[in-house]
Design a protein around this motif. Structure first.
Motif, PDB file in Angstrom:
ATOM      1  N   ARG A  67      -9.614   8.987  -7.817  1.00 53.37           N
ATOM      2  CA  ARG A  67      -8.742   9.118  -6.655  1.00 53.37           C
ATOM      3  C   ARG A  67      -8.133   7.762  -6.315  1.00 53.37           C
ATOM      4  NH1 ARG A  67     -11.508  13.204  -2.252  1.00 53.37           N
ATOM      5  NH2 ARG A  67     -11.673  15.032  -3.632  1.00 53.37           N
TER       6      ARG A  67
ATOM      7  N   GLN B  87      -6.562   6.700  -3.834  1.00 56.70           N
ATOM      8  CA  GLN B  87      -6.687   6.265  -2.442  1.00 56.70           C
ATOM      9  C   GLN B  87      -8.065   5.682  -2.154  1.00 56.70           C
ATOM     10  OE1 GLN B  87      -6.338   9.337  -3.498  1.00 56.70           O
ATOM     11  NE2 GLN B  87      -7.580  10.813  -2.327  1.00 56.70           N
ATOM     12  N   GLU B  88      -9.001   5.794  -3.089  1.00 52.83           N
ATOM     13  CA  GLU B  88     -10.333   5.227  -2.949  1.00 52.83           C
ATOM     14  C   GLU B  88     -10.484   4.042  -3.915  1.00 52.83           C
ATOM     15  OE1 GLU B  88     -13.235   8.280  -3.478  1.00 52.83           O
ATOM     16  OE2 GLU B  88     -12.308   9.641  -2.026  1.00 52.83           O
TER      17      GLU B  88
ATOM     18  N   GLN C 175     -15.102   3.706  -8.754  1.00 57.22           N
ATOM     19  CA  GLN C 175     -15.107   5.029  -9.377  1.00 57.22           C
ATOM     20  C   GLN C 175     -15.278   4.921 -10.891  1.00 57.22           C
ATOM     21  OE1 GLN C 175     -12.191   7.994  -7.535  1.00 57.22           O
ATOM     22  NE2 GLN C 175     -11.403   6.063  -6.732  1.00 57.22           N
TER      23      GLN C 175
END
Length: 209
Positions: free
Chosen positions: A139, A141-142, A147
């Motif tokens: 993602r 936006q993270e 991640q």
């Protein structure tokens, strides 16, 4: 990254990694020919290759391999030649009892680690696969780096679990079957590695799109 996304990634990666690729065949053969300690060294090498490949994807090297025909060809043919070499080694490997001196065990452990690491790093299919596959679970936006670290560790853990199963299968075969059958297993692994080498030599970058 939420748990639903991570669970979907685990299921998908598990389905992909359980297929008998070069790393799985090496784990099977190491377990059968040298025992679980040597197989564990090979598994560690393969897991490290997963971490390096996913780290390379995170740094953009996967996109570079996708864009450069020359780089792709060098890695592809290098990987194919190395798989052919491993196939030749396994085909001519003698079937022997699992009795090693400490020095022999250490040398074979280092050899198994290096082989598995090189198999993983010299196969452009792995890098291109992760390049096309991983971004679907990231993602933007993270925190992206966090991640990728999570996905890398999960991928390596799943790969280790699958290779342990293959290695245990090889170890069980060594205890159960005769030396003649074990020679057949060695040569079957060699034939499959040669087959995968041919498949790699015919592989094209567009196959992951």
């Amino acid at each position: 990254m939420d748990m639903t996304t991570l669970l979907l990634y685990v299921i998908t990666v598990s389905a992909v990694m359980m297929t008998p690729g070069p790393s799985m065949l090496l784990a099977l053969n190491n377990g059968a020919s040298h025992g679980m300690r040597i197989a564990g060294c090979g598994i560690a090498g393969a897991a490290l290759s997963d971490l390096i490949l996913i780290g390379a994807v995170g740094c953009g090297l996967g996109a570079l391999l996708q864009a450069s025909e020359q780089l792709f060809s060098v890695v592809k043919w290098g990987g194919a030649v190395y798989l052919f070499y491993l196939a030749w080694v396994l085909w001519h490997a003698p079937t022997q009892a699992l009795v090693n001196t400490p020095a022999q065990g250490a040398a074979r452990g280092r050899s198994a680690f290096a082989r598995a690491l090189l198999v993983g790093l010299s196969n452009p299919k792995g890098l291109l696969f992760f390049s096309a596959f991983l971004p679907q679970f990231v993602r933007p936006q993270e925190p992206v780096a966090q991640q990728y670290v999570i996905l890398a560790l999960v991928s390596a853990a799943i790969d280790c679990m699958m290779m342990v199963i293959y290695a245990l299968g090889g170890r069980h075969a060594m205890r159960t079957f005769s030396a003649r059958v074990m020679q057949w297993i060695n040569r079957s692994c060699a034939g499959l590695l040669a087959f995968l080498a041919v498949g790699l030599s015919l592989y094209r970058r567009s196959d992951v799109r």
